[in-house]
Design a protein around this motif. Structure first.
Motif, PDB file in Angstrom:
ATOM      1  N   PHE A   1       0.796  -1.217   0.000  1.00 45.09           N
ATOM      2  CA  PHE A   1       0.000   0.000   0.000  1.00 45.09           C
ATOM      3  C   PHE A   1       0.837   1.281   0.000  1.00 45.09           C
ATOM      4  CE2 PHE A   1      -2.899  -3.218   1.695  1.00 45.09           C
ATOM      5  CZ  PHE A   1      -3.978  -3.035   0.847  1.00 45.09           C
ATOM      6  N   GLY A   2       2.160   1.142   0.042  1.00 36.90           N
ATOM      7  CA  GLY A   2       3.028   2.319   0.005  1.00 36.90           C
ATOM      8  C   GLY A   2       2.888   3.191   1.235  1.00 36.90           C
ATOM      9  N   ILE A   3       2.757   2.551   2.391  1.00 40.23           N
ATOM     10  CA  ILE A   3       2.616   3.300   3.644  1.00 40.23           C
ATOM     11  C   ILE A   3       3.772   2.937   4.569  1.00 40.23           C
ATOM     12  CG2 ILE A   3       0.097   3.379   3.498  1.00 40.23           C
ATOM     13  CD1 ILE A   3       0.187   1.177   5.793  1.00 40.23           C
ATOM     14  N   GLU A   4       3.878   3.676   5.672  1.00 36.76           N
ATOM     15  CA  GLU A   4       4.801   3.332   6.748  1.00 36.76           C
ATOM     16  C   GLU A   4       4.023   3.403   8.051  1.00 36.76           C
ATOM     17  OE1 GLU A   4       8.585   5.214   6.994  1.00 36.76           O
ATOM     18  OE2 GLU A   4       8.857   5.171   4.823  1.00 36.76           O
ATOM     19  N   TRP A   5       4.231   2.405   8.890  1.00 38.36           N
ATOM     20  CA  TRP A   5       3.568   2.394  10.193  1.00 38.36           C
ATOM     21  C   TRP A   5       4.206   3.446  11.089  1.00 38.36           C
ATOM     22  CZ3 TRP A   5      -0.649  -0.104   9.543  1.00 38.36           C
ATOM     23  CH2 TRP A   5      -0.700  -1.214   8.719  1.00 38.36           C
ATOM     24  N   GLU A   6       3.389   4.225  11.756  1.00 39.16           N
ATOM     25  CA  GLU A   6       3.875   5.246  12.673  1.00 39.16           C
ATOM     26  C   GLU A   6       4.312   4.602  13.986  1.00 39.16           C
ATOM     27  OE1 GLU A   6       0.750   8.083  13.189  1.00 39.16           O
ATOM     28  OE2 GLU A   6       0.595   8.474  11.051  1.00 39.16           O
ATOM     29  N   ASP A   7       5.272   5.230  14.655  1.00 34.53           N
ATOM     30  CA  ASP A   7       5.755   4.704  15.930  1.00 34.53           C
ATOM     31  C   ASP A   7       4.679   4.721  17.012  1.00 34.53           C
ATOM     32  OD1 ASP A   7       8.264   4.226  14.880  1.00 34.53           O
ATOM     33  OD2 ASP A   7       9.056   6.166  15.529  1.00 34.53           O
ATOM     34  N   ASP A   8       3.789   5.707  16.971  1.00 37.59           N
ATOM     35  CA  ASP A   8       2.749   5.835  17.992  1.00 37.59           C
ATOM     36  C   ASP A   8       1.399   5.287  17.516  1.00 37.59           C
ATOM     37  OD1 ASP A   8       2.292   7.814  16.117  1.00 37.59           O
ATOM     38  OD2 ASP A   8       1.905   9.386  17.580  1.00 37.59           O
ATOM     39  N   LEU A   9       1.454   4.296  16.664  1.00 33.37           N
ATOM     40  CA  LEU A   9       0.253   3.687  16.107  1.00 33.37           C
ATOM     41  C   LEU A   9      -0.582   3.045  17.210  1.00 33.37           C
ATOM     42  CD1 LEU A   9      -0.979   2.964  13.280  1.00 33.37           C
ATOM     43  CD2 LEU A   9       0.213   0.790  13.507  1.00 33.37           C
ATOM     44  N   PRO A  10      -1.876   3.347  17.256  1.00 33.45           N
ATOM     45  CA  PRO A  10      -2.724   2.705  18.262  1.00 33.45           C
ATOM     46  C   PRO A  10      -2.737   1.186  18.056  1.00 33.45           C
ATOM     47  CG  PRO A  10      -3.870   4.544  17.238  1.00 33.45           C
ATOM     48  CD  PRO A  10      -2.610   4.321  16.452  1.00 33.45           C
ATOM     49  N   GLU A  11      -2.664   0.447  19.137  1.00 35.07           N
ATOM     50  CA  GLU A  11      -2.633  -1.014  19.068  1.00 35.07           C
ATOM     51  C   GLU A  11      -3.858  -1.575  18.350  1.00 35.07           C
ATOM     52  OE1 GLU A  11      -2.481  -4.694  22.161  1.00 35.07           O
ATOM     53  OE2 GLU A  11      -1.361  -2.891  22.693  1.00 35.07           O
ATOM     54  N   SER A  12      -4.979  -0.883  18.436  1.00 33.97           N
ATOM     55  CA  SER A  12      -6.206  -1.361  17.795  1.00 33.97           C
ATOM     56  C   SER A  12      -6.053  -1.470  16.281  1.00 33.97           C
ATOM     57  CB  SER A  12      -7.378  -0.437  18.141  1.00 33.97           C
ATOM     58  OG  SER A  12      -7.131   0.880  17.665  1.00 33.97           O
ATOM     59  N   VAL A  13      -5.202  -0.640  15.688  1.00 37.21           N
ATOM     60  CA  VAL A  13      -4.979  -0.678  14.240  1.00 37.21           C
ATOM     61  C   VAL A  13      -4.321  -1.998  13.839  1.00 37.21           C
ATOM     62  CG1 VAL A  13      -3.693   0.382  12.322  1.00 37.21           C
ATOM     63  CG2 VAL A  13      -4.879   1.827  13.986  1.00 37.21           C
ATOM     64  N   LEU A  14      -3.434  -2.497  14.673  1.00 31.11           N
ATOM     65  CA  LEU A  14      -2.732  -3.740  14.360  1.00 31.11           C
ATOM     66  C   LEU A  14      -3.563  -4.979  14.674  1.00 31.11           C
ATOM     67  CD1 LEU A  14       0.829  -2.859  15.693  1.00 31.11           C
ATOM     68  CD2 LEU A  14      -0.061  -2.650  13.365  1.00 31.11           C
ATOM     69  N   GLY A  15      -4.667  -4.803  15.366  1.00 34.51           N
ATOM     70  CA  GLY A  15      -5.473  -5.943  15.774  1.00 34.51           C
ATOM     71  C   GLY A  15      -6.746  -6.155  14.984  1.00 34.51           C
ATOM     72  N   SER A  16      -7.106  -5.195  14.129  1.00 34.95           N
ATOM     73  CA  SER A  16      -8.407  -5.239  13.464  1.00 34.95           C
ATOM     74  C   SER A  16      -8.270  -4.953  11.972  1.00 34.95           C
ATOM     75  CB  SER A  16      -9.323  -4.188  14.101  1.00 34.95           C
ATOM     76  OG  SER A  16     -10.425  -3.899  13.281  1.00 34.95           O
ATOM     77  N   PHE A  17      -8.873  -5.814  11.150  1.00 32.88           N
ATOM     78  CA  PHE A  17      -8.852  -5.558   9.707  1.00 32.88           C
ATOM     79  C   PHE A  17      -9.532  -4.238   9.371  1.00 32.88           C
ATOM     80  CE2 PHE A  17      -8.318 -10.253   9.428  1.00 32.88           C
ATOM     81  CZ  PHE A  17      -7.162 -10.265   8.678  1.00 32.88           C
ATOM     82  N   GLU A  18     -10.657  -3.938  10.024  1.00 31.98           N
ATOM     83  CA  GLU A  18     -11.370  -2.680   9.759  1.00 31.98           C
ATOM     84  C   GLU A  18     -10.508  -1.476  10.122  1.00 31.98           C
ATOM     85  OE1 GLU A  18     -15.141  -2.652  11.745  1.00 31.98           O
ATOM     86  OE2 GLU A  18     -15.960  -4.234  10.464  1.00 31.98           O
ATOM     87  N   GLN A  19      -9.908  -1.509  11.307  1.00 27.90           N
ATOM     88  CA  GLN A  19      -9.074  -0.383  11.748  1.00 27.90           C
ATOM     89  C   GLN A  19      -7.853  -0.226  10.844  1.00 27.90           C
ATOM     90  OE1 GLN A  19      -9.657   1.874  14.165  1.00 27.90           O
ATOM     91  NE2 GLN A  19     -11.635   0.944  14.557  1.00 27.90           N
ATOM     92  N   MET A  20      -7.254  -1.340  10.432  1.00 28.24           N
ATOM     93  CA  MET A  20      -6.085  -1.270   9.578  1.00 28.24           C
ATOM     94  C   MET A  20      -6.466  -0.705   8.206  1.00 28.24           C
ATOM     95  SD  MET A  20      -3.239  -4.188   8.683  1.00 28.24           S
ATOM     96  CE  MET A  20      -2.662  -4.277  10.396  1.00 28.24           C
ATOM     97  N   ALA A  21      -7.583  -1.132   7.664  1.00 24.40           N
ATOM     98  CA  ALA A  21      -8.036  -0.612   6.373  1.00 24.40           C
ATOM     99  C   ALA A  21      -8.321   0.889   6.463  1.00 24.40           C
ATOM    100  CB  ALA A  21      -9.281  -1.364   5.910  1.00 24.40           C
TER     101      ALA A  21
END
Length: 85
Positions: free
Chosen positions: A53-73
């Motif tokens: 997707f040409g992105i970079e994960w931020e250092d302060d990424l909320p944990e919920s983003v890494l745990g949920s397909f909806e949040q990650m999308a």
């Protein structure tokens, strides 16, 4: 956003060589976490998603983003919108 979720699920299936096949009906809270990916597979998943997707994960990424397909999308959509704004 559904297309991104489908792509994310395909990545999981690909990196696990079909061993893990996410349920398209399970995209909410903990939907990624509940797949039981070990740390190496999770890292591979995250790196593949960055490249795809040409992105970079931020250092302060909320944990919920890494745990949920909806949040990650949603996060991917927001990051792409920022890049093309």
């Amino acid at each position: 956003m559904n297309e991104i979720i489908a792509d994310l699920m395909k990545v999981v299936t690909d990196i696990t060589e079909g061993e893990v096949q996410p349920d398209p009906a399970q995209t909410g809270d903990d939907s990624i976490r509940n797949l039981g990916l070990n740390s190496l597979r999770m890292l591979n998943f995250l790196v593949t998603v960055e490249d795809m997707f040409g992105i970079e994960w931020e250092d302060d990424l909320p944990e919920s983003v890494l745990g949920s397909f909806e949040q990650m999308a949603r996060y991917i959509t927001e990051q792409r919108d920022v890049q093309y704004a």
